[in-house]
Design a protein around this motif. Structure first.
Motif, PDB file in Angstrom:
ATOM      1  N   GLY A   1     -34.637 -71.397 -60.877  1.00 55.54           N
ATOM      2  CA  GLY A   1     -34.621 -69.903 -61.169  1.00 55.54           C
ATOM      3  C   GLY A   1     -34.289 -69.908 -62.728  1.00 55.54           C
ATOM      4  O   GLY A   1     -34.179 -68.691 -63.239  1.00 55.54           O
ATOM      5  N   VAL A   2     -34.221 -70.967 -63.265  1.00 58.96           N
ATOM      6  CA  VAL A   2     -33.751 -70.814 -64.775  1.00 58.96           C
ATOM      7  C   VAL A   2     -35.114 -70.695 -65.550  1.00 58.96           C
ATOM      8  O   VAL A   2     -36.178 -71.427 -65.249  1.00 58.96           O
ATOM      9  N   PHE A   3     -34.890 -69.855 -66.616  1.00 56.42           N
ATOM     10  CA  PHE A   3     -36.038 -69.518 -67.323  1.00 56.42           C
ATOM     11  C   PHE A   3     -36.570 -70.617 -68.411  1.00 56.42           C
ATOM     12  O   PHE A   3     -35.562 -71.320 -68.971  1.00 56.42           O
ATOM     13  N   LEU A   4     -37.563 -71.222 -68.384  1.00 58.97           N
ATOM     14  CA  LEU A   4     -38.081 -72.372 -69.205  1.00 58.97           C
ATOM     15  C   LEU A   4     -38.544 -71.811 -70.577  1.00 58.97           C
ATOM     16  O   LEU A   4     -38.965 -70.898 -70.851  1.00 58.97           O
ATOM     17  N   GLU A   5     -38.087 -72.738 -71.553  1.00 65.53           N
ATOM     18  CA  GLU A   5     -38.557 -72.422 -73.049  1.00 65.53           C
ATOM     19  C   GLU A   5     -38.917 -73.479 -73.464  1.00 65.53           C
ATOM     20  O   GLU A   5     -38.396 -74.725 -73.453  1.00 65.53           O
ATOM     21  N   HIS A   6     -40.401 -73.357 -73.780  1.00 65.34           N
ATOM     22  CA  HIS A   6     -41.288 -74.609 -74.195  1.00 65.34           C
ATOM     23  C   HIS A   6     -41.040 -75.878 -73.339  1.00 65.34           C
ATOM     24  O   HIS A   6     -40.901 -76.943 -73.750  1.00 65.34           O
ATOM     25  N   GLY A   7     -41.010 -75.391 -71.734  1.00 64.67           N
ATOM     26  CA  GLY A   7     -41.064 -76.437 -70.769  1.00 64.67           C
ATOM     27  C   GLY A   7     -39.845 -77.041 -70.526  1.00 64.67           C
ATOM     28  O   GLY A   7     -39.517 -78.013 -69.765  1.00 64.67           O
ATOM     29  N   GLY A   8     -38.890 -76.739 -71.036  1.00 67.16           N
ATOM     30  CA  GLY A   8     -37.319 -77.382 -70.825  1.00 67.16           C
ATOM     31  C   GLY A   8     -36.212 -76.209 -70.611  1.00 67.16           C
ATOM     32  O   GLY A   8     -36.493 -74.980 -70.771  1.00 67.16           O
ATOM     33  N   ARG A   9     -35.161 -76.697 -70.242  1.00 69.13           N
ATOM     34  CA  ARG A   9     -34.001 -75.515 -69.933  1.00 69.13           C
ATOM     35  C   ARG A   9     -33.077 -75.492 -71.231  1.00 69.13           C
ATOM     36  O   ARG A   9     -32.761 -76.383 -71.923  1.00 69.13           O
ATOM     37  N   ASP A  10     -32.912 -74.264 -71.788  1.00 67.61           N
ATOM     38  CA  ASP A  10     -32.042 -74.110 -72.951  1.00 67.61           C
ATOM     39  C   ASP A  10     -31.270 -72.937 -72.445  1.00 67.61           C
ATOM     40  O   ASP A  10     -31.710 -71.709 -72.016  1.00 67.61           O
ATOM     41  N   SER A  11     -29.915 -73.102 -72.505  1.00 64.85           N
ATOM     42  CA  SER A  11     -29.154 -72.048 -71.799  1.00 64.85           C
ATOM     43  C   SER A  11     -28.990 -70.725 -72.608  1.00 64.85           C
ATOM     44  O   SER A  11     -28.800 -69.777 -72.094  1.00 64.85           O
ATOM     45  N   SER A  12     -29.004 -70.913 -74.054  1.00 67.04           N
ATOM     46  CA  SER A  12     -28.942 -69.659 -74.867  1.00 67.04           C
ATOM     47  C   SER A  12     -30.234 -68.836 -74.568  1.00 67.04           C
ATOM     48  O   SER A  12     -30.129 -67.430 -74.288  1.00 67.04           O
ATOM     49  N   TYR A  13     -31.332 -69.437 -74.836  1.00 63.80           N
ATOM     50  CA  TYR A  13     -32.574 -68.540 -74.431  1.00 63.80           C
ATOM     51  C   TYR A  13     -32.818 -68.081 -72.976  1.00 63.80           C
ATOM     52  O   TYR A  13     -33.171 -66.957 -72.540  1.00 63.80           O
ATOM     53  N   ASN A  14     -32.289 -68.838 -72.111  1.00 63.82           N
ATOM     54  CA  ASN A  14     -32.078 -68.405 -70.543  1.00 63.82           C
ATOM     55  C   ASN A  14     -30.929 -67.187 -70.471  1.00 63.82           C
ATOM     56  O   ASN A  14     -31.658 -66.173 -69.810  1.00 63.82           O
ATOM     57  N   ALA A  15     -29.992 -67.364 -71.314  1.00 61.84           N
ATOM     58  CA  ALA A  15     -28.978 -66.012 -71.412  1.00 61.84           C
ATOM     59  C   ALA A  15     -29.798 -64.658 -71.741  1.00 61.84           C
ATOM     60  O   ALA A  15     -29.464 -63.631 -71.277  1.00 61.84           O
ATOM     61  N   VAL A  16     -30.491 -65.137 -72.788  1.00 61.35           N
ATOM     62  CA  VAL A  16     -31.103 -63.817 -73.439  1.00 61.35           C
ATOM     63  C   VAL A  16     -32.072 -63.489 -72.654  1.00 61.35           C
ATOM     64  O   VAL A  16     -32.057 -62.096 -72.678  1.00 61.35           O
ATOM     65  N   SER A  17     -32.840 -63.968 -71.844  1.00 63.72           N
ATOM     66  CA  SER A  17     -33.956 -63.550 -70.828  1.00 63.72           C
ATOM     67  C   SER A  17     -33.244 -62.975 -69.789  1.00 63.72           C
ATOM     68  O   SER A  17     -33.737 -61.822 -69.383  1.00 63.72           O
ATOM     69  N   ILE A  18     -32.068 -63.490 -69.257  1.00 57.96           N
ATOM     70  CA  ILE A  18     -31.401 -62.629 -68.249  1.00 57.96           C
ATOM     71  C   ILE A  18     -30.746 -61.323 -68.759  1.00 57.96           C
ATOM     72  O   ILE A  18     -30.846 -60.190 -68.192  1.00 57.96           O
ATOM     73  N   LEU A  19     -30.009 -61.324 -69.970  1.00 61.29           N
ATOM     74  CA  LEU A  19     -29.419 -60.195 -70.483  1.00 61.29           C
ATOM     75  C   LEU A  19     -30.663 -59.106 -70.743  1.00 61.29           C
ATOM     76  O   LEU A  19     -30.371 -57.953 -70.287  1.00 61.29           O
ATOM     77  N   PHE A  20     -31.859 -59.562 -71.476  1.00 60.27           N
ATOM     78  CA  PHE A  20     -32.774 -58.460 -71.565  1.00 60.27           C
ATOM     79  C   PHE A  20     -33.465 -57.868 -70.269  1.00 60.27           C
ATOM     80  O   PHE A  20     -33.778 -56.780 -70.170  1.00 60.27           O
ATOM     81  N   GLY A  21     -33.618 -58.731 -69.248  1.00 59.23           N
ATOM     82  CA  GLY A  21     -33.768 -58.387 -67.978  1.00 59.23           C
ATOM     83  C   GLY A  21     -32.901 -57.479 -67.325  1.00 59.23           C
ATOM     84  O   GLY A  21     -33.440 -56.494 -66.785  1.00 59.23           O
ATOM     85  N   GLU A  22     -31.830 -57.872 -67.435  1.00 58.29           N
ATOM     86  CA  GLU A  22     -30.822 -56.610 -66.994  1.00 58.29           C
ATOM     87  C   GLU A  22     -30.824 -55.131 -67.616  1.00 58.29           C
ATOM     88  O   GLU A  22     -30.713 -54.291 -67.108  1.00 58.29           O
ATOM     89  N   VAL A  23     -30.965 -55.368 -69.106  1.00 59.63           N
ATOM     90  CA  VAL A  23     -31.276 -53.949 -69.791  1.00 59.63           C
ATOM     91  C   VAL A  23     -32.195 -53.119 -69.310  1.00 59.63           C
ATOM     92  O   VAL A  23     -32.328 -52.073 -69.157  1.00 59.63           O
ATOM     93  N   LEU A  24     -33.462 -54.194 -69.095  1.00 63.41           N
ATOM     94  CA  LEU A  24     -34.655 -53.466 -68.592  1.00 63.41           C
ATOM     95  C   LEU A  24     -34.353 -53.001 -67.072  1.00 63.41           C
ATOM     96  O   LEU A  24     -34.786 -51.763 -67.008  1.00 63.41           O
ATOM     97  N   GLY A  25     -33.528 -53.588 -66.447  1.00 62.48           N
ATOM     98  CA  GLY A  25     -33.166 -53.006 -64.792  1.00 62.48           C
ATOM     99  C   GLY A  25     -32.408 -51.822 -65.179  1.00 62.48           C
ATOM    100  O   GLY A  25     -32.508 -50.929 -64.233  1.00 62.48           O
ATOM    101  N   LEU A  26     -31.412 -51.794 -66.062  1.00 61.39           N
ATOM    102  CA  LEU A  26     -30.724 -50.477 -66.053  1.00 61.39           C
ATOM    103  C   LEU A  26     -31.607 -49.262 -66.585  1.00 61.39           C
ATOM    104  O   LEU A  26     -31.423 -48.267 -66.412  1.00 61.39           O
TER     105      LEU A  26
END
Length: 175
Positions: A150-175
């Motif tokens: 379930g980790v968002f991939l960034e250029h084929g790899g895991r990057d915690s900061s980009y994953n966190a941004v993706s989750i945060l903006f997904g949450e903003v959209l959900g709200l």
């Protein structure tokens, strides 16, 4: 947003100058002026111009939604209304360039969420369901860019900061 939430209208008014400045640099086509980057590339044309616009619009749309739900809506009402034609023009610009978003940003999924946030928040601001529908399509595409954990991939790899941004903006959209 922070100033409005903190009930600091003086600071919010100062921050609004940035919004006025951005729209003062809007081009006739709805995009925004851009300078040549240090790399020599330009954000004034094509997919880069669309990206420049949606990066600004995603936070502008969110700010307007927050303001509208705050006790300060009346304080900003005339300013928001005055910029609505410019916002419509900017949204038409990014909508016309929608086909460039996924080819340019599919491997940088946080940018897909940023584009979705621009379409979704501005769509709500304008009452434009076609913009909201575009947001939903982009979110669906972004959700496909995760690994088995379930980790968002960034250029084929895991990057915690980009994953966190993706989750945060997904949450903003959900709200």
């Amino acid at each position: 947003i922070a100033a409005v939430v903190a009930d600091d209208l003086e600071r919010a008014d100062r921050a609004w100058r940035g919004i006025d400045t951005a729209f003062a640099h809007q081009r006739e086509d709805g995009g925004f002026e851009a300078v040549v980057r240090p790399t020599g590339s330009s954000a004034a044309e094509g997919a880069a111009a669309v990206e420049t616009a949606y990066f600004f619009l995603q936070e502008y749309g969110r700010a307007i939604l927050v303001i509208r739900q705050s006790p300060h809506e009346a304080h900003f009402h005339a300013r928001i209304a005055a910029l609505e034609p410019s916002l419509r023009k900017a949204c038409a610009f990014i909508a016309a360039g929608e086909s460039t978003i996924l080819p340019k940003s599919r491997k940088a999924v946080n940018r897909v969420f940023i584009a979705a946030k621009a379409f979704g928040t501005c769509g709500r601001v304008l009452g434009d369901e076609s913009l909201v529908a575009t947001s939903r399509r982009l979110v669906q595409e972004a959700l496909l860019q995760r690994d088995a954990d379930g980790v968002f991939l960034e250029h084929g790899g895991r990057d915690s900061s980009y994953n966190a941004v993706s989750i945060l903006f997904g949450e903003v959209l959900g709200l």
